[in-house]
Scaffold this motif. Structure first.
Motif, PDB file in Angstrom:
ATOM      1  N   UNK A 194      61.183 -62.481  -2.142  1.00 33.13           N
ATOM      2  CA  UNK A 194      60.828 -63.507  -1.159  1.00 33.13           C
ATOM      3  C   UNK A 194      61.648 -64.782  -1.363  1.00 33.13           C
ATOM      4  N   UNK A 195      61.884 -65.156  -2.625  1.00 31.70           N
ATOM      5  CA  UNK A 195      62.686 -66.348  -2.888  1.00 31.70           C
ATOM      6  C   UNK A 195      64.158 -66.109  -2.561  1.00 31.70           C
ATOM      7  N   UNK A 196      64.640 -64.899  -2.866  1.00 30.95           N
ATOM      8  CA  UNK A 196      66.024 -64.570  -2.524  1.00 30.95           C
ATOM      9  C   UNK A 196      66.218 -64.639  -1.015  1.00 30.95           C
ATOM     10  N   UNK A 197      65.234 -64.152  -0.273  1.00 30.32           N
ATOM     11  CA  UNK A 197      65.312 -64.192   1.195  1.00 30.32           C
ATOM     12  C   UNK A 197      65.276 -65.624   1.699  1.00 30.32           C
ATOM     13  N   UNK A 198      64.399 -66.439   1.097  1.00 24.98           N
ATOM     14  CA  UNK A 198      64.322 -67.835   1.523  1.00 24.98           C
ATOM     15  C   UNK A 198      65.627 -68.559   1.261  1.00 24.98           C
ATOM     16  N   UNK A 199      66.204 -68.353   0.089  1.00 25.10           N
ATOM     17  CA  UNK A 199      67.477 -68.993  -0.218  1.00 25.10           C
ATOM     18  C   UNK A 199      68.554 -68.573   0.776  1.00 25.10           C
ATOM     19  N   UNK A 200      68.590 -67.271   1.071  1.00 22.47           N
ATOM     20  CA  UNK A 200      69.620 -66.768   1.988  1.00 22.47           C
ATOM     21  C   UNK A 200      69.414 -67.289   3.399  1.00 22.47           C
ATOM     22  N   UNK A 201      68.152 -67.272   3.876  1.00 20.75           N
ATOM     23  CA  UNK A 201      67.869 -67.663   5.259  1.00 20.75           C
ATOM     24  C   UNK A 201      67.936 -69.172   5.470  1.00 20.75           C
ATOM     25  N   UNK A 202      67.374 -69.936   4.525  1.00 24.78           N
ATOM     26  CA  UNK A 202      67.293 -71.370   4.710  1.00 24.78           C
ATOM     27  C   UNK A 202      68.512 -72.104   4.156  1.00 24.78           C
ATOM     28  N   UNK A 203      68.802 -71.900   2.880  1.00 17.18           N
ATOM     29  CA  UNK A 203      69.889 -72.645   2.277  1.00 17.18           C
ATOM     30  C   UNK A 203      71.227 -71.961   2.446  1.00 17.18           C
ATOM     31  N   UNK A 204      71.221 -70.711   2.895  1.00 16.55           N
ATOM     32  CA  UNK A 204      72.503 -70.108   3.237  1.00 16.55           C
ATOM     33  C   UNK A 204      73.178 -70.914   4.325  1.00 16.55           C
ATOM     34  N   UNK A 205      72.372 -71.365   5.282  1.00 17.80           N
ATOM     35  CA  UNK A 205      72.931 -72.181   6.365  1.00 17.80           C
ATOM     36  C   UNK A 205      73.377 -73.544   5.857  1.00 17.80           C
ATOM     37  N   UNK A 206      72.600 -74.113   4.922  1.00 15.74           N
ATOM     38  CA  UNK A 206      72.977 -75.421   4.378  1.00 15.74           C
ATOM     39  C   UNK A 206      74.236 -75.312   3.535  1.00 15.74           C
ATOM     40  N   UNK A 207      74.321 -74.219   2.747  1.00 12.70           N
ATOM     41  CA  UNK A 207      75.448 -74.078   1.833  1.00 12.70           C
ATOM     42  C   UNK A 207      76.768 -73.901   2.544  1.00 12.70           C
ATOM     43  N   UNK A 208      76.745 -73.344   3.750  1.00 10.68           N
ATOM     44  CA  UNK A 208      78.012 -73.110   4.442  1.00 10.68           C
ATOM     45  C   UNK A 208      78.244 -74.101   5.583  1.00 10.68           C
ATOM     46  N   UNK A 209      77.331 -75.072   5.726  1.00 11.58           N
ATOM     47  CA  UNK A 209      77.512 -76.034   6.809  1.00 11.58           C
ATOM     48  C   UNK A 209      78.679 -76.967   6.492  1.00 11.58           C
ATOM     49  N   UNK A 210      79.162 -77.616   7.507  1.00 12.74           N
ATOM     50  CA  UNK A 210      80.213 -78.606   7.304  1.00 12.74           C
ATOM     51  C   UNK A 210      79.594 -79.870   6.709  1.00 12.74           C
ATOM     52  N   UNK A 211      80.097 -80.289   5.580  1.00 13.24           N
ATOM     53  CA  UNK A 211      79.583 -81.484   4.917  1.00 13.24           C
ATOM     54  C   UNK A 211      80.440 -82.675   5.320  1.00 13.24           C
ATOM     55  N   UNK A 212      79.797 -83.787   5.645  1.00 13.59           N
ATOM     56  CA  UNK A 212      80.532 -85.022   5.865  1.00 13.59           C
ATOM     57  C   UNK A 212      81.246 -85.352   4.559  1.00 13.59           C
ATOM     58  N   UNK A 213      82.562 -85.320   4.554  1.00 15.80           N
ATOM     59  CA  UNK A 213      83.312 -85.467   3.319  1.00 15.80           C
ATOM     60  C   UNK A 213      83.140 -86.833   2.673  1.00 15.80           C
ATOM     61  N   UNK A 214      82.548 -87.787   3.400  1.00 14.34           N
ATOM     62  CA  UNK A 214      82.246 -89.091   2.808  1.00 14.34           C
ATOM     63  C   UNK A 214      80.896 -89.064   2.091  1.00 14.34           C
ATOM     64  N   UNK A 215      80.105 -88.040   2.350  1.00 12.16           N
ATOM     65  CA  UNK A 215      78.761 -87.927   1.787  1.00 12.16           C
ATOM     66  C   UNK A 215      78.816 -87.129   0.490  1.00 12.16           C
ATOM     67  N   UNK A 216      79.140 -87.809  -0.613  1.00 19.41           N
ATOM     68  CA  UNK A 216      79.284 -87.109  -1.895  1.00 19.41           C
ATOM     69  C   UNK A 216      77.943 -86.576  -2.403  1.00 19.41           C
ATOM     70  N   UNK A 217      76.814 -87.328  -2.320  1.00 20.22           N
ATOM     71  CA  UNK A 217      75.536 -86.725  -2.708  1.00 20.22           C
ATOM     72  C   UNK A 217      75.200 -85.480  -1.892  1.00 20.22           C
ATOM     73  N   UNK A 218      75.580 -85.478  -0.611  1.00 18.33           N
ATOM     74  CA  UNK A 218      75.376 -84.278   0.205  1.00 18.33           C
ATOM     75  C   UNK A 218      76.190 -83.109  -0.307  1.00 18.33           C
ATOM     76  N   UNK A 219      77.380 -83.406  -0.816  1.00 17.20           N
ATOM     77  CA  UNK A 219      78.201 -82.350  -1.411  1.00 17.20           C
ATOM     78  C   UNK A 219      77.561 -81.788  -2.666  1.00 17.20           C
ATOM     79  N   UNK A 220      76.947 -82.661  -3.482  1.00 16.12           N
ATOM     80  CA  UNK A 220      76.260 -82.198  -4.685  1.00 16.12           C
ATOM     81  C   UNK A 220      75.085 -81.297  -4.308  1.00 16.12           C
ATOM     82  N   UNK A 221      74.353 -81.662  -3.244  1.00 18.40           N
ATOM     83  CA  UNK A 221      73.233 -80.841  -2.788  1.00 18.40           C
ATOM     84  C   UNK A 221      73.719 -79.467  -2.323  1.00 18.40           C
TER      85      UNK A 221
END
Length: 362
Positions: free
Chosen positions: A193-220
């Protein structure tokens, strides 16, 4: 204190460390009890976690540490007892909260940027990986089977990761640190269930375009990507490396976070922005280069480590230039790390790293 989840204290981590310290002394529980002038049931309770060391007064914990050191226990390992107690308090708070949302004030994920040494103790019951500073301590001899790690019940483990999931889902822009650190912890959860949540929810966050000026966002995004890599999906971290980390500020931010994580930056910071702002000029990279060189063959994090090491030697050229031993070690590890399992991009970066080491030796 009012507002904190109520329930039994867990003393598994500090208790297990005490057991290892007793093993380093070659003493039985009865013999250690005699040396400390306590009842042997007290030692049994401390080591099992039924009588948690975190329930001791701070002064009593200090006296216990001094007594162990005076008996001959390694001072460096003894010094980790307060950190192990802190890990127990963290685990206890999250286990007792379970699937109930804690307030930001009460949530132990939201008040400081975690370091590797703390996380190593907090995740020891889940991974079985002994924190490096106490790795050489032997288990005491026993007539029966001995656990190889601090013990949490299956119910306690589920409750802990339920809290990580609730905290990560409820966090907003004001509580990004809670979300990032909870997401990282979820990478240690073996439940589908946690693997699925990570893939479904944060998979999208992990591959999203990060504002390159937002360094804390890059760390996240980095933390989310590493959590997914721990679950067996390397694509988000590859996307992060070839996208976000191509920007110099993002790469410097990642290296600064690495340095903080490993303890090169001594101060503790309340959030990622404070750590990145104040810490960027406070680290030399010497501890970081040793760590990354030693982890180039990590099967789940190799590509992140390769990219980070290449960025480090370009940003701190004196590190390789000043140490022939380090260069020789790096050549050796590069050959071990260069496998077909790596992406083409990572293998190219290994070649660039080899070239950088060759130039540094001239």
């Amino acid at each position: 204190m009012q507002g904190f989840p109520e329930g039994p204290e867990s003393g598994a981590v500090a208790g297990f460390l005490l057991k290892l310290l007793r093993g380093s002394l070659g003493l039985t529980q009865v013999e250690l009890a005699e040396q400390l002038v306590v009842d042997d049931s007290t030692i049994q309770g401390w080591e099992s976690g039924r009588r948690p060391l975190c329930a001791l007064k701070g002064s009593d914990l200090l006296r216990l540490g001094r007594a162990l050191a005076s008996l001959g226990a390694p001072v460096g390992a003894v010094s980790q007892l307060p950190l192990a107690v802190e890990a127990d308090e963290f685990l206890t708070t999250c286990i007792n909260a379970g699937g109930t949302l804690m307030s930001v004030r009460d949530n132990p994920l939201g008040h400081a940027v975690h370091r590797r040494d703390f996380v190593a103790f907090a995740t020891w019951p889940f991974t079985g990986v002994v924190p490096s500073v106490v790795r050489d301590l032997p288990l005491p001899k026993s007539r029966g089977p001995v656990a190889d790690r601090p013990q949490l019940t299956s119910v306690q483990q589920r409750s802990f990761f339920d809290q990580m999931l609730v905290a990560a889902e409820a966090a907003d822009d004001r509580t990004q640190l809670i979300r990032r650190q909870a997401t990282y912890m979820l990478g240690f959860d073996n439940r589908p269930s946690s693997a699925t949540w990570l893939a479904d929810q944060h998979g999208r966050i992990a591959i999203r375009a990060v504002d390159l000026r937002d360094v804390p966002g890059g760390i996240a995004t980095r933390s989310a990507s590493l959590a997914l890599a721990r679950q067996g999906d390397p694509e988000p971290i590859r996307h992060f490396i070839q996208g976000t980390l191509t920007e110099n500020k993002q790469l410097l931010g990642t290296l600064t976070y690495w340095a903080y994580w490993l303890g090169e930056i001594p101060e503790t910071y309340p959030d990622d922005q404070a750590m990145l702002t104040a810490g960027s000029d406070l680290w030399s990279g010497r501890r970081l280069i040793e760590h990354l060189t030693g982890h180039l063959t990590d099967p789940k994090n190799a590509e992140m480590n390769i990219h980070s090491l290449l960025g480090l030697v370009m940003a701190r050229r004196d590190l390789l230039e000043s140490s022939a031993t380090l260069r020789d070690r790096m050549f050796e590890v590069i050959e071990q790390a260069d496998t077909p399992a790596l992406s083409r991009h990572a293998r190219t970066e290994l070649a660039n790293l080899r070239f950088a080491a060759q130039l540094a030796g001239r």
